[in-house]
Scaffold this motif. Structure first.
Motif, PDB file in Angstrom:
ATOM      1  N   THR A 226      46.204  43.704  38.765  1.00  0.00           N
ATOM      2  CA  THR A 226      45.925  42.810  39.895  1.00  0.00           C
ATOM      3  C   THR A 226      46.636  43.328  41.140  1.00  0.00           C
ATOM      4  O   THR A 226      47.568  44.153  41.052  1.00  0.00           O
ATOM      5  CB  THR A 226      46.412  41.373  39.615  1.00  0.00           C
ATOM      6  OG1 THR A 226      47.858  41.379  39.549  1.00  0.00           O
ATOM      7  CG2 THR A 226      45.839  40.841  38.305  1.00  0.00           C
TER       8      THR A 226
ATOM      9  N   ASP B 125      41.472  46.827  37.270  1.00  0.00           N
ATOM     10  CA  ASP B 125      41.386  45.616  36.448  1.00  0.00           C
ATOM     11  C   ASP B 125      40.512  45.794  35.209  1.00  0.00           C
ATOM     12  O   ASP B 125      40.563  44.965  34.296  1.00  0.00           O
ATOM     13  CB  ASP B 125      40.886  44.444  37.282  1.00  0.00           C
ATOM     14  CG  ASP B 125      39.463  44.655  37.770  1.00  0.00           C
ATOM     15  OD1 ASP B 125      39.125  45.800  38.112  1.00  0.00           O
ATOM     16  OD2 ASP B 125      38.694  43.670  37.802  1.00  0.00           O
TER      17      ASP B 125
ATOM     18  N   PRO C  41      40.769  41.268  40.771  1.00  0.00           N
ATOM     19  CA  PRO C  41      40.486  39.857  40.489  1.00  0.00           C
ATOM     20  C   PRO C  41      41.118  38.877  41.475  1.00  0.00           C
ATOM     21  O   PRO C  41      40.596  37.779  41.684  1.00  0.00           O
ATOM     22  CB  PRO C  41      41.061  39.659  39.076  1.00  0.00           C
ATOM     23  CG  PRO C  41      42.043  40.758  38.889  1.00  0.00           C
ATOM     24  CD  PRO C  41      41.506  41.914  39.669  1.00  0.00           C
ATOM     25  N   ASP C  42      42.233  39.224  42.071  1.00  0.00           N
ATOM     26  CA  ASP C  42      42.924  38.268  42.945  1.00  0.00           C
ATOM     27  C   ASP C  42      42.786  38.590  44.434  1.00  0.00           C
ATOM     28  O   ASP C  42      43.075  37.755  45.290  1.00  0.00           O
ATOM     29  CB  ASP C  42      44.405  38.191  42.588  1.00  0.00           C
ATOM     30  CG  ASP C  42      45.095  39.549  42.632  1.00  0.00           C
ATOM     31  OD1 ASP C  42      44.400  40.576  42.599  1.00  0.00           O
ATOM     32  OD2 ASP C  42      46.341  39.586  42.710  1.00  0.00           O
ATOM     33  N   THR C  43      42.354  39.793  44.759  1.00  0.00           N
ATOM     34  CA  THR C  43      42.200  40.197  46.162  1.00  0.00           C
ATOM     35  C   THR C  43      41.386  41.474  46.186  1.00  0.00           C
ATOM     36  O   THR C  43      40.844  41.880  45.161  1.00  0.00           O
ATOM     37  CB  THR C  43      43.590  40.418  46.814  1.00  0.00           C
ATOM     38  OG1 THR C  43      43.421  40.733  48.195  1.00  0.00           O
ATOM     39  CG2 THR C  43      44.342  41.547  46.134  1.00  0.00           C
ATOM     40  N   ASP C  44      41.286  42.117  47.345  1.00  0.00           N
ATOM     41  CA  ASP C  44      40.610  43.424  47.355  1.00  0.00           C
ATOM     42  C   ASP C  44      41.624  44.520  47.646  1.00  0.00           C
ATOM     43  O   ASP C  44      42.719  44.273  48.163  1.00  0.00           O
ATOM     44  CB  ASP C  44      39.459  43.448  48.360  1.00  0.00           C
ATOM     45  CG  ASP C  44      39.909  43.235  49.803  1.00  0.00           C
ATOM     46  OD1 ASP C  44      40.786  43.991  50.259  1.00  0.00           O
ATOM     47  OD2 ASP C  44      39.379  42.324  50.461  1.00  0.00           O
TER      48      ASP C  44
ATOM     49  N   ALA D 291      48.611  41.541  43.053  1.00  0.00           N
ATOM     50  CA  ALA D 291      49.986  41.030  43.047  1.00  0.00           C
ATOM     51  C   ALA D 291      50.886  41.911  42.195  1.00  0.00           C
ATOM     52  O   ALA D 291      52.024  42.227  42.579  1.00  0.00           O
ATOM     53  CB  ALA D 291      50.006  39.588  42.540  1.00  0.00           C
ATOM     54  N   GLN D 292      50.387  42.322  41.021  1.00  0.00           N
ATOM     55  CA  GLN D 292      51.157  43.208  40.158  1.00  0.00           C
ATOM     56  C   GLN D 292      51.399  44.554  40.855  1.00  0.00           C
ATOM     57  O   GLN D 292      52.494  45.130  40.768  1.00  0.00           O
ATOM     58  CB  GLN D 292      50.410  43.449  38.837  1.00  0.00           C
ATOM     59  CG  GLN D 292      50.417  42.267  37.881  1.00  0.00           C
ATOM     60  CD  GLN D 292      49.609  42.561  36.618  1.00  0.00           C
ATOM     61  OE1 GLN D 292      49.002  43.635  36.478  1.00  0.00           O
ATOM     62  NE2 GLN D 292      49.606  41.599  35.699  1.00  0.00           N
TER      63      GLN D 292
END
Length: 318
Positions: A32, A8, A55-58, A34-35
């Motif tokens: 991210t 990120d 940023p959205d998970t680990d 998800a990406q």
């Protein structure tokens, strides 16, 4: 080679991209989790470089998700990238599906060594997968050959014995009738004496083909019982159905019209004995074989080229 970089921080992502491209690989980038998951599914990378903090998970959760998306025969190395250096972090990374762990800042030399090591593992694994498939194919062919008669290509006596035993037990559990046809080529010794053994072998192959083609259900099995004798096992079939199949075989062989100067019929014919039974707790499949054999003997004794039913006491379960 295609490498997915999940990072990120833009500056780190740029540096890693340069490292990867200098190795001659193609860099595919995600910022991210998800990406990363979406790109993994669409691009099918060879290796994944995965940041632990996103940023959205680990990265651990992403690794578990990626492993869940892999097909059984595939494996994609995952190398974690993190500034976390505790033993517990490394252990968690490996447990979540990672294969290696690099500490930030990432050394180009170390990254290159890790990627080359993973490439070697991928190549070895691919070779093992290919070898395993070849072995599986060879084993399947060996299994097929061990169950096939070498001359006619239909089931051999070994498979006959295994199949009738299995189907007899199944018929006993389900209280269904099982039928057996015993077929013998009429005057076959005279055929061999007249036309020679090569013609005799060809005759047996043609007879086997007729019987095999008459078996309309996947559960029906035609087998070479021995010499010029053949058998057909018909699960879930009463004596009436077996009689129909027997006559169908006999007429199909007539249609081939294989000349046989040593036979009073002038062509190759079959004598067929049939029996059917609903197994009880006391009976053995040998009883069914003996009944069909007795019927075959009667067919021979009564003039050949005919289908004869076993005695009504054993056979009539229609």
């Amino acid at each position: 080679m295609k490498i997915l970089i999940v990072e990120d921080t833009r500056s780190n992502l740029l540096v890693l991209t340069q490292y990867v491209e200098r190795l001659g690989a193609t860099a595919v980038k995600a910022e991210t989790g998800a990406q990363a998951i979406e790109i993994f599914q669409s691009e099918h990378p060879d290796i994944v470089l995965l940041d632990v903090v996103l940023p959205d998970t680990d990265g651990f959760a992403v690794a578990q998700r990626l492993r869940g998306l892999e097909r059984a025969e595939n494996w994609t190395p995952i190398i974690f990238l993190s500034s976390l250096g505790k033993d517990e972090d490394i252990e968690r990374g490996i447990a979540s599906g990672g294969d290696d762990y690099l500490h930030k800042p990432i050394s180009e030399v170390v990254l290159g060594a890790k990627i080359r090591a993973m490439q070697r593992i991928i190549q070895m694994r691919t070779s093992l997968v290919v070898l395993a498939r070849k072995l599986d194919t060879a084993n399947q062919e060996l299994k097929r050959l061990s169950a096939s008669d070498g001359l006619t290509g239909i089931a051999n006596r070994r498979l006959f014995d295994e199949y009738i035993s299995r189907e007899w037990r199944r018929a006993r559990r389900t209280s269904n009738s099982i039928a057996l046809l015993m077929c013998d080529v009429d005057h076959f010794k005279l055929f061999n004496d007249t036309y020679g053994h090569q013609a005799g072998d060809d005759c047996l192959r043609q007879v086997a083909g007729v019987i095999q083609r008459t078996m309309e259900r996947a559960s029906d099995v035609a087998a070479r019982y021995g010499g010029e004798e053949f058998a057909a096992i018909l699960p879930e079939t009463a004596i009436g159905g077996a009689l129909f199949v027997g006559e169908k075989i006999r007429h199909a062989l007539h249609a081939l019209n294989i000349p046989h100067a040593g036979s009073p019929h002038g062509r190759v014919t079959l004598s067929i004995g049939i029996a059917a039974q609903v197994p009880d707790t006391e009976g053995l499949h040998d009883d069914l074989i003996k009944a069909a054999d007795r019927a075959l003997y009667r067919a021979k004794h009564e003039g050949r080229d005919r289908v004869v039913r076993a005695d009504a006491m054993l056979a009539d379960h229609e």
